[in-house]
Design a protein around this motif. Structure first.
Motif, mmCIF file in Angstrom:
data_model
loop_
_atom_site.group_PDB
_atom_site.id
_atom_site.type_symbol
_atom_site.label_atom_id
_atom_site.label_comp_id
_atom_site.label_asym_id
_atom_site.label_seq_id
_atom_site.Cartn_x
_atom_site.Cartn_y
_atom_site.Cartn_z
ATOM 1 N N HIS A 178 0.839 -1.202 0.000
ATOM 2 C CA HIS A 178 0.000 0.000 0.000
ATOM 3 C C HIS A 178 0.874 1.253 0.000
ATOM 4 O O HIS A 178 0.652 2.187 -0.787
ATOM 5 N N TYR A 179 1.885 1.261 0.870
ATOM 6 C CA TYR A 179 2.760 2.428 0.984
ATOM 7 C C TYR A 179 3.682 2.567 -0.226
ATOM 8 O O TYR A 179 3.847 3.653 -0.778
ATOM 9 N N VAL A 180 4.294 1.460 -0.597
ATOM 10 C CA VAL A 180 5.230 1.512 -1.727
ATOM 11 C C VAL A 180 4.516 1.987 -2.988
ATOM 12 O O VAL A 180 5.012 2.867 -3.710
ATOM 13 N N ARG A 233 5.259 7.880 9.686
ATOM 14 C CA ARG A 233 6.060 8.888 8.995
ATOM 15 C C ARG A 233 7.469 8.370 8.724
ATOM 16 O O ARG A 233 8.036 8.599 7.649
ATOM 17 N N GLU A 234 8.047 7.694 9.702
ATOM 18 C CA GLU A 234 9.392 7.140 9.535
ATOM 19 C C GLU A 234 9.395 6.028 8.492
ATOM 20 O O GLU A 234 10.339 5.896 7.697
ATOM 21 N N LEU A 235 8.343 5.213 8.486
ATOM 22 C CA LEU A 235 8.239 4.163 7.481
ATOM 23 C C LEU A 235 8.164 4.768 6.085
ATOM 24 O O LEU A 235 8.860 4.328 5.159
ATOM 25 N N CYS A 236 7.333 5.784 5.932
ATOM 26 C CA CYS A 236 7.207 6.433 4.622
ATOM 27 C C CYS A 236 8.515 7.097 4.203
ATOM 28 O O CYS A 236 8.883 7.075 3.015
ATOM 29 N N ALA A 237 9.230 7.689 5.151
ATOM 30 C CA ALA A 237 10.514 8.322 4.826
ATOM 31 C C ALA A 237 11.504 7.284 4.308
ATOM 32 O O ALA A 237 12.255 7.536 3.352
ATOM 33 N N ALA A 238 11.511 6.094 4.930
ATOM 34 C CA ALA A 238 12.412 5.030 4.475
ATOM 35 C C ALA A 238 12.044 4.578 3.070
ATOM 36 O O ALA A 238 12.922 4.323 2.232
ATOM 37 N N ILE A 239 10.752 4.483 2.791
ATOM 38 C CA ILE A 239 10.315 4.108 1.440
ATOM 39 C C ILE A 239 10.687 5.196 0.442
ATOM 40 O O ILE A 239 11.121 4.917 -0.679
ATOM 41 N N GLY A 240 10.537 6.453 0.863
ATOM 42 C CA GLY A 240 10.913 7.561 -0.005
ATOM 43 C C GLY A 240 12.383 7.520 -0.374
ATOM 44 O O GLY A 240 12.756 7.764 -1.531
ATOM 45 N N LEU A 287 15.058 -3.306 6.962
ATOM 46 C CA LEU A 287 13.966 -2.596 6.296
ATOM 47 C C LEU A 287 14.329 -2.126 4.877
ATOM 48 O O LEU A 287 13.511 -2.282 3.956
ATOM 49 N N PRO A 288 15.529 -1.566 4.647
ATOM 50 C CA PRO A 288 15.843 -1.145 3.269
ATOM 51 C C PRO A 288 15.759 -2.294 2.270
ATOM 52 O O PRO A 288 15.280 -2.120 1.141
ATOM 53 N N TYR A 289 16.219 -3.467 2.667
ATOM 54 C CA TYR A 289 16.147 -4.626 1.775
ATOM 55 C C TYR A 289 14.698 -5.000 1.488
ATOM 56 O O TYR A 289 14.340 -5.294 0.337
ATOM 57 N N VAL A 290 13.849 -5.000 2.511
ATOM 58 C CA VAL A 290 12.450 -5.375 2.327
ATOM 59 C C VAL A 290 11.750 -4.384 1.397
ATOM 60 O O VAL A 290 10.936 -4.769 0.550
#
Length: 297
Positions: A178-180, A233-240, A287-290
């Motif tokens: 959903h986020y990605v 917010r932190e999760l979205c920042a990592a995806i960004g 998390l970056p790998y996932v």
């Protein structure tokens, strides 16, 4: 070790079966046959809700430990308590962080196992647990009551593994996707005004933890989560960072809130797991790998 796994046909359940098999355990998988069991294990076909069919499928088999991946209600727990009486000395129930639903508070501390004590919890077998919508609406309560019934009535030692939100692997929930998807497409992600942190765990790590718990001796609940809670917010920042796109975060009605946005602390205290001898990795390590894995799909 002779292990029976109930369910385990998808997501981290299949990896758990592989972990057990590769460690040298004799593994018996019991499910309805919706997916073939991995090679090298015994596969029994039975609906775990059908007590007579489950009893018949098991025959005279005995196990050192049972790992129940698909027990969602006290009714299912009651069937398991009867069917596995005299068949095992240890029962590991795969439970969930959702047992703590509504217990956290904004800015509150991570939740310890004692916040929900299954030895003192109540359960009601007469609720409409067979109704799919009721079960979906009461997922956390169903798990709480299943824990309580097994701990109080199970004629074996019971450990309940309260699993954090699992990321990675063949995640059928679609929550990370959903986020990605939204961030890659430049679409807004709906979050609370002050989202609170939640606990996560990597798919292979929860499989390893369950395999480790199967061979351990402890009983009672234990929280299972990687170190380092994240808010949305932190999760979205990592995806960004992984996608090279700036996340667009916005407010909106509750019905539109994204799946990992919470208005109360949803983090779990993993001190008990550490004291028992299992050290979880840090979310930042995997998390970056996932995320890259998710963007490649």
């Amino acid at each position: 070790m002779d292990v029976c796994v109930i369910g385990g046909s998808r997501h981290f359940g299949r990896r758990l079966i592989g972990e057990l098999r590769d460690s040298g355990a004799a593994v018996t998988v019991v499910n309805r046959g919706s997916a073939p069991a991995p090679p090298g294990v015994t596969h029994l076909l039975a609906d775990r809700d059908d007590e007579a069919a489950l009893t018949s499928a098991l025959g005279g088999r005995r196990f050192d430990v049972v790992i129940d991946q698909v027990c969602y209600t006290p009714v299912q727990a009651a069937v398991a308590a009867r069917v596995f009486a005299g068949r095992t000395r240890r029962y590991v129930l795969t439970s969930t962080v959702e047992v703590y639903a509504e217990l956290g508070r904004p800015g509150g501390p991570p939740l310890p196992e004692g916040a929900v004590d299954p030895s003192a919890g109540s359960y009601d077998l007469e609720l409409p647990w067979a109704d799919a919508q009721f079960l979906e609406d009461h997922y956390g309560e169903g798990k709480r009551q299943a824990e309580a019934l097994l701990v109080q009535e199970g004629p074996f030692g019971v450990a309940t593994v309260r699993t954090a939100h699992v990321l990675g692997g063949d995640d059928f929930t679609g929550r990370l996707a959903h986020y990605v998807g939204r961030i890659e497409q430049g679409r807004p992600v709906v979050v609370h005004p002050e989202p609170q942190p939640a606990s996560f765990v990597h798919e292979p790590e929860i499989a390893r933890f369950l395999a480790w718990a199967a061979a351990a001796e402890f009983t009672g609940p234990v929280n299972a989560a990687s170190q380092g809670a994240l808010d949305v917010r932190e999760l979205c920042a990592a995806i960004g960072r992984a996608t090279g796109r700036e996340p667009r975060l916005t407010g909106g009605p509750d019905a539109d809130l994204s799946p990992f946005s919470f208005d109360r602390c949803y983090a779990m205290d993993t001190g008990r797991a550490a004291r028992l001898g299992f050290g979880f990795s840090a979310v930042a390590d995997w998390l970056p790998y996932v995320i890259k894995e998710a963007t490649a799909r």
